[in-house]
Write a protein that holds these residues in place. Structure first.
Motif, PDB file in Angstrom:
ATOM      1  N   ASN A   1       0.851  -1.186   0.000  1.00 54.63           N
ATOM      2  CA  ASN A   1       0.000   0.000   0.000  1.00 54.63           C
ATOM      3  C   ASN A   1       0.891   1.242   0.000  1.00 54.63           C
ATOM      4  O   ASN A   1       2.113   1.141  -0.090  1.00 54.63           O
ATOM      5  CB  ASN A   1      -0.992  -0.004   1.179  1.00 54.63           C
ATOM      6  CG  ASN A   1      -0.295  -0.169   2.517  1.00 54.63           C
ATOM      7  OD1 ASN A   1       0.911   0.028   2.647  1.00 54.63           O
ATOM      8  ND2 ASN A   1      -1.056  -0.545   3.533  1.00 54.63           N
ATOM      9  N   TRP A   2       0.269   2.416   0.088  1.00 51.59           N
ATOM     10  CA  TRP A   2       1.006   3.678  -0.060  1.00 51.59           C
ATOM     11  C   TRP A   2       0.907   4.500   1.211  1.00 51.59           C
ATOM     12  O   TRP A   2      -0.108   4.463   1.917  1.00 51.59           O
ATOM     13  CB  TRP A   2       0.443   4.497  -1.221  1.00 51.59           C
ATOM     14  CG  TRP A   2       0.583   3.855  -2.558  1.00 51.59           C
ATOM     15  CD1 TRP A   2      -0.276   2.948  -3.125  1.00 51.59           C
ATOM     16  CD2 TRP A   2       1.622   4.066  -3.517  1.00 51.59           C
ATOM     17  NE1 TRP A   2       0.168   2.579  -4.362  1.00 51.59           N
ATOM     18  CE2 TRP A   2       1.330   3.248  -4.643  1.00 51.59           C
ATOM     19  CE3 TRP A   2       2.757   4.862  -3.548  1.00 51.59           C
ATOM     20  CZ2 TRP A   2       2.136   3.217  -5.768  1.00 51.59           C
ATOM     21  CZ3 TRP A   2       3.575   4.835  -4.671  1.00 51.59           C
ATOM     22  CH2 TRP A   2       3.253   4.020  -5.766  1.00 51.59           C
ATOM     23  N   LEU A   3       1.957   5.280   1.476  1.00 53.54           N
ATOM     24  CA  LEU A   3       1.968   6.219   2.597  1.00 53.54           C
ATOM     25  C   LEU A   3       2.151   7.627   2.041  1.00 53.54           C
ATOM     26  O   LEU A   3       3.051   7.864   1.224  1.00 53.54           O
ATOM     27  CB  LEU A   3       3.117   5.899   3.549  1.00 53.54           C
ATOM     28  CG  LEU A   3       3.229   6.787   4.793  1.00 53.54           C
ATOM     29  CD1 LEU A   3       2.121   6.437   5.786  1.00 53.54           C
ATOM     30  CD2 LEU A   3       4.599   6.628   5.453  1.00 53.54           C
ATOM     31  N   CYS A   4       1.291   8.545   2.452  1.00 55.11           N
ATOM     32  CA  CYS A   4       1.461   9.939   2.038  1.00 55.11           C
ATOM     33  C   CYS A   4       2.615  10.535   2.846  1.00 55.11           C
ATOM     34  O   CYS A   4       2.535  10.641   4.074  1.00 55.11           O
ATOM     35  CB  CYS A   4       0.178  10.732   2.274  1.00 55.11           C
ATOM     36  SG  CYS A   4       0.331  12.469   1.795  1.00 55.11           S
TER      37      CYS A   4
ATOM     38  N   SER B   1       4.921   0.887  -0.023  1.00 56.51           N
ATOM     39  CA  SER B   1       5.415   0.094   1.103  1.00 56.51           C
ATOM     40  C   SER B   1       6.221  -1.108   0.634  1.00 56.51           C
ATOM     41  O   SER B   1       6.354  -1.372  -0.566  1.00 56.51           O
ATOM     42  CB  SER B   1       4.242  -0.416   1.934  1.00 56.51           C
ATOM     43  OG  SER B   1       3.541  -1.433   1.207  1.00 56.51           O
ATOM     44  N   GLY B   2       6.716  -1.868   1.598  1.00 57.06           N
ATOM     45  CA  GLY B   2       7.300  -3.168   1.327  1.00 57.06           C
ATOM     46  C   GLY B   2       6.207  -4.215   1.201  1.00 57.06           C
ATOM     47  O   GLY B   2       5.011  -3.893   1.246  1.00 57.06           O
ATOM     48  N   PRO B   3       6.563  -5.500   1.082  1.00 58.25           N
ATOM     49  CA  PRO B   3       5.577  -6.563   0.849  1.00 58.25           C
ATOM     50  C   PRO B   3       4.535  -6.708   1.953  1.00 58.25           C
ATOM     51  O   PRO B   3       3.441  -7.209   1.713  1.00 58.25           O
ATOM     52  CB  PRO B   3       6.438  -7.832   0.755  1.00 58.25           C
ATOM     53  CG  PRO B   3       7.815  -7.367   0.499  1.00 58.25           C
ATOM     54  CD  PRO B   3       7.944  -6.005   1.050  1.00 58.25           C
ATOM     55  N   ASP B   4       4.853  -6.264   3.187  1.00 56.30           N
ATOM     56  CA  ASP B   4       3.917  -6.408   4.308  1.00 56.30           C
ATOM     57  C   ASP B   4       3.021  -5.198   4.489  1.00 56.30           C
ATOM     58  O   ASP B   4       2.180  -5.175   5.392  1.00 56.30           O
ATOM     59  CB  ASP B   4       4.675  -6.681   5.612  1.00 56.30           C
ATOM     60  CG  ASP B   4       5.377  -8.031   5.599  1.00 56.30           C
ATOM     61  OD1 ASP B   4       4.852  -8.957   4.954  1.00 56.30           O
ATOM     62  OD2 ASP B   4       6.458  -8.139   6.209  1.00 56.30           O
ATOM     63  N   GLY B   5       3.188  -4.180   3.670  1.00 51.15           N
ATOM     64  CA  GLY B   5       2.372  -2.976   3.794  1.00 51.15           C
ATOM     65  C   GLY B   5       2.842  -2.081   4.926  1.00 51.15           C
ATOM     66  O   GLY B   5       3.654  -2.473   5.766  1.00 51.15           O
ATOM     67  N   TRP B   6       2.336  -0.858   4.952  1.00 51.59           N
ATOM     68  CA  TRP B   6       2.643   0.059   6.052  1.00 51.59           C
ATOM     69  C   TRP B   6       1.891  -0.383   7.297  1.00 51.59           C
ATOM     70  O   TRP B   6       0.745  -0.837   7.217  1.00 51.59           O
ATOM     71  CB  TRP B   6       2.263   1.492   5.679  1.00 51.59           C
ATOM     72  CG  TRP B   6       3.104   2.058   4.582  1.00 51.59           C
ATOM     73  CD1 TRP B   6       2.733   2.248   3.281  1.00 51.59           C
ATOM     74  CD2 TRP B   6       4.468   2.480   4.672  1.00 51.59           C
ATOM     75  NE1 TRP B   6       3.773   2.764   2.547  1.00 51.59           N
ATOM     76  CE2 TRP B   6       4.858   2.918   3.377  1.00 51.59           C
ATOM     77  CE3 TRP B   6       5.401   2.546   5.702  1.00 51.59           C
ATOM     78  CZ2 TRP B   6       6.123   3.410   3.103  1.00 51.59           C
ATOM     79  CZ3 TRP B   6       6.672   3.037   5.426  1.00 51.59           C
ATOM     80  CH2 TRP B   6       7.021   3.459   4.146  1.00 51.59           C
TER      81      TRP B   6
END
Length: 248
Positions: free
Chosen positions: A212-215, A236-241
């Motif tokens: 997913n993405w982090l602003c 993010s990496g494979p595990d998400g933020w």
């Protein structure tokens, strides 16, 4: 040989912003073989109709390569779209992908390690040697000490082999998307989405899985009634933020 688009230029006429020199237009640049570019120019030059004036120019390059410039001119001086970046609804996008180092113990090769073995690996990658002592504890109380060599004895995993070669980090991709647009009033810009899990606008989608993405934040610069806003997002990496650390 496939043809490739290598550039697009815009000149968009806006009412009330001065006399246009030649009306609104787009100009695309394509590359391919000489024959392909000549055929493409013929095709595009015949597609203008009553509303568009099409100019196609083919320039020979070294070898059998050629460049074709297609200029699409609006006959009434108006374009059917606005310049990307001129509004919040039509931002200009950029994407950058770089490589950044990560500790080797965050790699999937280290997922199976825990307890005293993981403590030994941490000591090893932080400057310890095989003869260094590691506290072996239970419920936080030190009970005894062992050398790293004794703890890892008989372990022939790929992770151990790499550590023996001195590998303590590996590279992972870092992808950042930016959306740029203009506003007249900087007071309309929201900063509350900074450090929240949020998808960027536009065509950029997350890879399959937990990505997913982090602003990362919002930057504003300008003066008067012309301000440029830049919103930045990091994949993010494979595990998400971590949703325990960052709000949605």
């Amino acid at each position: 040989m496939a043809i490739n688009q290598v550039q697009r230029s815009y000149c968009v006429v806006h009412e009330g912003k001065g006399e246009p020199v030649s009306g609104g237009y787009t100009e695309d640049t394509w590359e391919g073989s000489w024959a392909e570019m000549c055929a493409y120019a013929d095709q595009q030059a015949a597609s203008g109709g009553e509303r568009w004036s099409i100019t196609a120019t083919v320039t020979r390059k070294p070898g059998d390569f050629a460049e074709c410039r297609i200029r699409r001119q609006a006959m009434d001086g108006k374009e059917e779209f606005e310049m990307p970046g001129n509004s919040r609804e039509n931002p200009q996008y950029s994407l950058s992908a770089t490589s950044v180092p990560q500790p080797i113990l965050t790699h999937k090769l280290a997922e199976s390690y825990s307890g005293e073995k993981l403590d030994a690996l941490k000591r090893l990658v932080n400057g310890g040697c095989m003869g260094s002592l590691v506290d072996i504890s239970k419920e936080g109380q030190p009970l005894t000490q062992k050398t790293i060599r004794a703890i890892l004895e008989g372990d022939t995993s790929e992770l151990i082999k790499k550590l023996q070669k001195g590998v303590t980090s590996f590279y992972v991709p870092q992808v950042v998307v930016q959306a740029r647009y203009k506003v007249k009033d900087p007071g309309t810009v929201s900063y509350q989405k900074c450090c929240t899990i949020a998808s960027p606008p536009g065509p950029f989608k997350s890879p399959s899985g937990k990505f997913n993405w982090l602003c990362l934040g919002t930057a504003v610069e300008g003066s008067g009634q012309e301000w440029q806003v830049t919103d930045s997002y990091m994949l993010s990496g494979p595990d998400g933020w971590d949703k325990d650390l960052y709000d949605n």
